[in-house]
Design a protein around this motif. Structure first.
Motif, PDB file in Angstrom:
ATOM      1  N   SER A   1      29.243  52.431  56.515  1.00 48.36           N
ATOM      2  CA  SER A   1      28.987  51.004  56.736  1.00 48.36           C
ATOM      3  C   SER A   1      30.144  50.191  56.170  1.00 48.36           C
ATOM      4  O   SER A   1      30.837  50.621  55.244  1.00 48.36           O
ATOM      5  CB  SER A   1      27.690  50.589  56.037  1.00 48.36           C
TER       6      SER A   1
ATOM      7  N   SER B   1      30.329  47.886  54.135  1.00 49.95           N
ATOM      8  CA  SER B   1      30.313  47.636  52.681  1.00 49.95           C
ATOM      9  C   SER B   1      31.289  48.545  51.939  1.00 49.95           C
ATOM     10  O   SER B   1      31.711  48.238  50.822  1.00 49.95           O
ATOM     11  CB  SER B   1      28.914  47.884  52.107  1.00 49.95           C
TER      12      SER B   1
ATOM     13  N   GLU C   1      25.129  40.067  54.895  1.00 52.64           N
ATOM     14  CA  GLU C   1      26.075  39.129  55.517  1.00 52.64           C
ATOM     15  C   GLU C   1      25.558  38.569  56.835  1.00 52.64           C
ATOM     16  O   GLU C   1      26.036  37.538  57.308  1.00 52.64           O
ATOM     17  CB  GLU C   1      27.439  39.815  55.711  1.00 52.64           C
TER      18      GLU C   1
ATOM     19  N   SER D   1      29.436  38.447  47.662  1.00 54.61           N
ATOM     20  CA  SER D   1      28.723  39.017  48.803  1.00 54.61           C
ATOM     21  C   SER D   1      27.950  40.274  48.427  1.00 54.61           C
ATOM     22  O   SER D   1      26.783  40.427  48.792  1.00 54.61           O
ATOM     23  CB  SER D   1      29.679  39.328  49.947  1.00 54.61           C
ATOM     24  N   LEU D   2      28.589  41.178  47.695  1.00 59.98           N
ATOM     25  CA  LEU D   2      27.853  42.397  47.314  1.00 59.98           C
ATOM     26  C   LEU D   2      26.589  42.010  46.557  1.00 59.98           C
ATOM     27  O   LEU D   2      25.527  42.609  46.733  1.00 59.98           O
ATOM     28  CB  LEU D   2      28.741  43.304  46.453  1.00 59.98           C
TER      29      LEU D   2
ATOM     30  N   GLY E   1      37.081  44.347  45.227  1.00 55.05           N
ATOM     31  CA  GLY E   1      37.299  43.680  43.946  1.00 55.05           C
ATOM     32  C   GLY E   1      36.187  43.773  42.932  1.00 55.05           C
ATOM     33  O   GLY E   1      36.427  43.912  41.734  1.00 55.05           O
TER      34      GLY E   1
HETATM   35  C1  LIG Z   1      38.335  43.997  53.000  1.00 59.67           C
HETATM   36  C2  LIG Z   1      37.098  43.403  52.417  1.00 59.67           C
HETATM   37  C3  LIG Z   1      36.908  43.427  51.046  1.00 59.67           C
HETATM   38  C4  LIG Z   1      35.745  42.898  50.499  1.00 59.67           C
HETATM   39  N1  LIG Z   1      35.583  42.935  49.147  1.00 59.67           N
HETATM   40  C5  LIG Z   1      34.468  42.405  48.595  1.00 59.67           C
HETATM   41  C6  LIG Z   1      34.269  42.438  47.183  1.00 59.67           C
HETATM   42  O1  LIG Z   1      35.094  42.947  46.425  1.00 59.67           O
HETATM   43  N2  LIG Z   1      33.131  41.907  46.690  1.00 59.67           N
HETATM   44  C7  LIG Z   1      32.175  41.344  47.490  1.00 59.67           C
HETATM   45  O2  LIG Z   1      31.166  40.875  46.979  1.00 59.67           O
HETATM   46  N3  LIG Z   1      32.323  41.323  48.847  1.00 59.67           N
HETATM   47  C8  LIG Z   1      33.436  41.841  49.410  1.00 59.67           C
HETATM   48  N4  LIG Z   1      33.588  41.818  50.774  1.00 59.67           N
HETATM   49  C9  LIG Z   1      32.456  41.393  51.621  1.00 59.67           C
HETATM   50  C10 LIG Z   1      31.374  42.497  51.652  1.00 59.67           C
HETATM   51  O3  LIG Z   1      31.982  43.761  51.681  1.00 59.67           O
HETATM   52  C11 LIG Z   1      30.436  42.402  52.856  1.00 59.67           C
HETATM   53  O4  LIG Z   1      30.043  41.079  53.053  1.00 59.67           O
HETATM   54  C12 LIG Z   1      29.181  43.253  52.620  1.00 59.67           C
HETATM   55  O5  LIG Z   1      29.529  44.556  52.223  1.00 59.67           O
HETATM   56  C13 LIG Z   1      28.291  43.295  53.859  1.00 59.67           C
HETATM   57  O6  LIG Z   1      27.234  44.192  53.610  1.00 59.67           O
HETATM   58  P1  LIG Z   1      25.961  44.273  54.557  1.00 59.67           P
HETATM   59  O7  LIG Z   1      25.019  45.216  53.918  1.00 59.67           O
HETATM   60  O8  LIG Z   1      25.475  42.921  54.888  1.00 59.67           O
HETATM   61  O9  LIG Z   1      26.514  44.869  55.927  1.00 59.67           O
HETATM   62  P2  LIG Z   1      27.461  46.105  56.282  1.00 59.67           P
HETATM   63  O10 LIG Z   1      27.950  46.830  55.097  1.00 59.67           O
HETATM   64  O11 LIG Z   1      28.446  45.558  57.259  1.00 59.67           O
HETATM   65  O12 LIG Z   1      26.477  47.087  57.028  1.00 59.67           O
HETATM   66  C14 LIG Z   1      25.991  46.800  58.310  1.00 59.67           C
HETATM   67  C15 LIG Z   1      25.125  47.952  58.750  1.00 59.67           C
HETATM   68  O13 LIG Z   1      24.495  47.606  59.972  1.00 59.67           O
HETATM   69  C16 LIG Z   1      24.621  48.668  60.893  1.00 59.67           C
HETATM   70  N5  LIG Z   1      24.575  48.081  62.228  1.00 59.67           N
HETATM   71  C17 LIG Z   1      25.290  47.040  62.722  1.00 59.67           C
HETATM   72  N6  LIG Z   1      24.924  46.799  63.991  1.00 59.67           N
HETATM   73  C18 LIG Z   1      23.956  47.692  64.302  1.00 59.67           C
HETATM   74  C19 LIG Z   1      23.198  47.963  65.474  1.00 59.67           C
HETATM   75  N7  LIG Z   1      23.334  47.258  66.592  1.00 59.67           N
HETATM   76  N8  LIG Z   1      22.310  48.986  65.444  1.00 59.67           N
HETATM   77  C20 LIG Z   1      22.142  49.753  64.325  1.00 59.67           C
HETATM   78  N9  LIG Z   1      22.838  49.520  63.182  1.00 59.67           N
HETATM   79  C21 LIG Z   1      23.727  48.511  63.177  1.00 59.67           C
HETATM   80  C22 LIG Z   1      25.932  49.337  60.535  1.00 59.67           C
HETATM   81  O14 LIG Z   1      25.969  50.665  60.997  1.00 59.67           O
HETATM   82  C23 LIG Z   1      25.875  49.250  59.010  1.00 59.67           C
HETATM   83  O15 LIG Z   1      25.113  50.321  58.505  1.00 59.67           O
HETATM   84  C24 LIG Z   1      34.762  42.326  51.341  1.00 59.67           C
HETATM   85  C25 LIG Z   1      34.956  42.291  52.730  1.00 59.67           C
HETATM   86  C26 LIG Z   1      36.119  42.821  53.266  1.00 59.67           C
HETATM   87  C27 LIG Z   1      36.318  42.775  54.744  1.00 59.67           C
END
Ligand SMILES: Cc1cc2nc3c(=O)[nH]c(=O)nc-3n(C[C@H](O)[C@H](O)[C@H](O)COP(=O)(O)OP(=O)(O)OC[C@H]3O[C@@H](n4cnc5c(N)ncnc54)[C@H](O)[C@@H]3O)c2cc1C
Length: 652
Positions: A49, A51, A429, A444-445, A56
């Motif tokens: 995923s 994440s 997110e 975000s984390l 950082g």
């Molecule tokens: C380069 C970079 C560095 C970052 N560093 C930091 C940091 O240091 N600290 C911080 O707080 N934030 C950081 N962020 C932001 C943070 O990483 C993300 O906002 C956060 O990890 C998003 O997590 P999430 O669980 O919402 O989604 P994600 O981790 O994006 O997971 C989404 C999940 O949904 C699933 N999914 C998506 N669409 C479908 C579908 N149609 N059907 C089935 N499954 C689906 C995917 O397979 C995945 O499992 C960073 C972002 C970037 C780009």
């Protein structure tokens, strides 16, 4: 009420979580702890995923664990978001932050320690105080893997009934990796009672009944073409539920990370962590300086973020640092001089060469080698050339919350994290709740973990209060949905195969990304947004005329890509319409023609929904949750902190 683990007809009452990033896995764990069986869907194995890229750190308080620090962090988050976030959920998150870091610490996340053995903290962008706990510069990966280990344990744990007896053949968690969520199933009243998904190996499409569905599908990556988002952030899941009636909020707030290096098909973010360890941003004083960076003496460098107008210096908030770099490169044309083209490039130096190899390796861990392998640059000895890239969305699906004692959030309410479609929840997110107009580094984390945990409690409460389990609904509801989606997929596979004029979906995706990057990121104008709206309408039509570049029966990635393109265009139209509407500048949304924040007119949430075949920005809507109908408006709950100018960046 249907409190038991089985429905009246004796079926196990499972709920679905779509997304196995930090938000989805956190929710899975808490639901399982509450005894609620979960089916967990993910496009890819959950360890892949998006994440995993977070580098950082995770905001977790300054280590004192005091309420005073939590309040200060709450104020910093609200102020950085330019007062656009509802305050009770943000206070709830700030108060929970130290426990969340403790939880991950106990799960075995290898957080960096101080000499005394405590979890160390660093400052990240926009933060005046060191509050981000970190594991080198691979924090997201470490947290994701720790969560996944816990979830794997639960995959072997039996589901128990009210008497504590095993339900034969049923485990607390079932993972469905490589499944693509297509849409939710709704009953006659519009309540979400299940979902339709496609197995990406067999390509079978199935409709399943669930008492509730949580979307934790991440940010709207595919919309911005070459960005820092990963391939799993397709935005299709959010687009599907918007098409089905879910309200989307603050769509216009798209964050650019100030320091990224351009790769072949992606922008590689260089974490705030490097600046936290002392890296500085600069350009040569002379526009035409041809010397290699290390030959340019200190006094001939412009450390443009270290002026008095940027009190947070090189760790200024993402919107402030991004605009400073864009101004240097695009307005003043003082980007690093490129001798080959005799022009000033779109790049500034990110320089950590003075920090020292030992410190950088000790504090950033594997990231130094990763950047070396990926970019061919050793950050210990060579300054990087960086430019901003799209990396995050503050906007997302609208979700609700319920205030509790002292103005903070009520810890258990079916309203927490509920979208405007009853029975459908969102966390991570993909939703809009915690960051207002601009997100602090490390935030975000934290909001993913907090939102996921909160959603789990809400779903358990919602499920207990249900009059009738979704598992007892007539089969015909699900069969009808399944058939409609099977037909739609068959049509996609067959579409345009004989038509030489049929469009290539990947080329359209590139066109979408280019248009959105140009007209709907760091600087917006109403003229460009009007033209963009037309372009997006055109892309929406052309997306209907694409053809699958592969018609294989099994493991076909091309046909789902067409479906995802349609979703990305839909959500892009919501983002563009929301950006057009907001006639001011605030956080990540900047219109040079309206350069100031205008609280009198615009201290409000942008609410957008899909009506007919176009996005519409609305002022109010009604939604129902656990049997109550609630009216929502654009007003923001500012009951805990008086609205004031944003002082931390010297803009006040
Ligand atoms: C380069 C970079 C560095 C970052 N560093 C930091 C940091 O240091 N600290 C911080 O707080 N934030 C950081 N962020 C932001 C943070 O990483 C993300 O906002 C956060 O990890 C998003 O997590 P999430 O669980 O919402 O989604 P994600 O981790 O994006 O997971 C989404 C999940 O949904 C699933 N999914 C998506 N669409 C479908 C579908 N149609 N059907 C089935 N499954 C689906 C995917 O397979 C995945 O499992 C960073 C972002 C970037 C780009």
């Amino acid at each position: 009420m249907t409190r038991g683990i089985r429905s009246e007809s004796g079926k196990l009452r499972r709920v679905a979580i779509v997304g196995g990033g930090v938000a989805g896995l956190s929710a899975t764990l808490r639901l399982a702890e509450l005894g609620v069986p979960v089916d967990l869907y993910s496009l890819v194995p959950v360890r892949r995923s998006h994440s995993v890229v977070a580098q950082g750190g995770i905001s977790g308080g300054d280590g004192s664990g005091t309420e005073e620090d939590a309040r200060a962090f709450f104020e910093e988050t609200i102020e950085a978001g330019e007062f656009l976030a509802h305050q009770p959920p943000v206070l709830g998150m700030a108060l929970a932050a130290p426990q969340i870091v403790d939880l991950f610490d106990r799960m075995g996340v290898p957080f960096h320690r101080t000499a005394e053995g405590r979890v160390d903290r660093r400052r990240l962008s926009g933060g005046a105080v060191a509050r981000a706990a970190f594991a080198g510069a691979t924090t997201g990966q470490q947290i994701l893997y720790a969560l996944d280990e816990q979830v794997r344990r639960l995959e072997a744990e039996p589901a128990l009934d009210e008497r504590g007896l095993r339900v034969p053949g049923e485990t607390l968690v079932k993972k469905l990796e490589r499944w693509d969520f297509i849409e939710i199933v709704r009953d006659d009243a519009g309540t979400c009672v299940g979902l339709v998904a496609q197995d990406l190996v067999s390509m079978d499409i199935k409709a399943f009944a669930y008492d509730a569905v949580l979307l934790a599908t991440g940010g709207p990556g595919a919309i911005f073409g070459k960005s820092a988002f990963g391939a799993t952030t397709t935005s299709a899941a959010a687009a599907a539920v918007v098409r089905q009636g879910a309200v989307y909020a603050n769509a216009e707030f798209i964050q650019m990370h100030p320091t990224a290096v351009s790769g072949a098909n992606k922008q590689h973010v260089i974490s705030d962590a490097l600046r936290a360890e002392g890296a500085r941003l600069w350009v040569p004083n002379s526009k035409t300086d041809r010397r290699p960076p290390r030959e340019i003496p200190e006094k001939e460098r412009d450390y443009f973020l270290e002026r008095a107008s940027s009190p947070l210096g090189n760790l200024s908030a993402a919107d402030v640092a991004t605009r400073a770099i864009l101004s240097i490169c695009l307005k003043e044309e003082r980007g690093i001089f490129d001798a080959a083209t005799e022009t000033n490039s779109n790049a500034v130096y990110l320089d950590a060469t003075h920090v020292g190899q030992r410190t950088l390796r000790a504090r950033l861990g594997g990231a130094v080698d990763t950047w070396d392998k990926l970019l061919g640059v050793n950050v210990c000895t060579t300054p990087l050339k960086v430019f901003p890239a799209v990396s995050y969305s503050m906007g997302g699906l609208w979700v609700d919350y319920e205030s509790g004692a002292g103005g903070a959030i009520a810890p258990v309410s079916p309203r927490n994290q509920a979208t405007s479609i009853p029975g459908l929840y969102a966390a991570g997110e993909v939703e809009y709740q915690y960051h207002g107009a601009n997100r602090l580094g490390g935030g975000s984390l934290l909001s993913c973990a907090y939102g996921g945990l909160l959603a789990a409690g809400a779903i358990a409460a919602y499920r207990s209060a249900m009059e009738r389990s979704a598992l007892d609904l007539p089969k015909s509801i699900f069969e009808k949905c399944q058939k409609a989606n099977e037909k739609a997929y068959g049509d996609l596979l067959g579409r345009g195969q004989e038509d030489e004029e049929a469009e290539n979906p990947y080329s359209l995706s590139d066109e979408l990304g280019e248009a959105m990057l140009r007209d709907c990121t760091a600087e917006r104008s109403d003229e460009a947004l009007d033209a963009l709206a037309k372009k997006l309408e055109d892309l929406a039509e052309r997306a209907q005329k694409t053809k699958a570049l592969d018609t294989s029966i099994r493991a076909n990635d091309a046909a789902p890509a067409m479906r995802r393109l349609e979703g990305a265009v839909l959500l892009a139209r919501v983002i563009a319409a929301s950006a057009r509407k907001r006639a001011e500048s605030r956080g990540a949304h900047f219109k040079p023609a309206k350069p100031n924040r205008d609280d009198a007119a615009w201290l409000k949430t942008t609410l957008a929904r899909w009506e007919g075949d176009a996005p519409k920005v609305v002022d109010t809507f009604d939604y129902s949750c656990a049997g109550k109908t609630l009216s929502q408006t654009t007003a923001i709950d500012t009951s805990l902190l008086k609205v004031r100018p944003r002082k931390t960046e010297g803009k006040a």
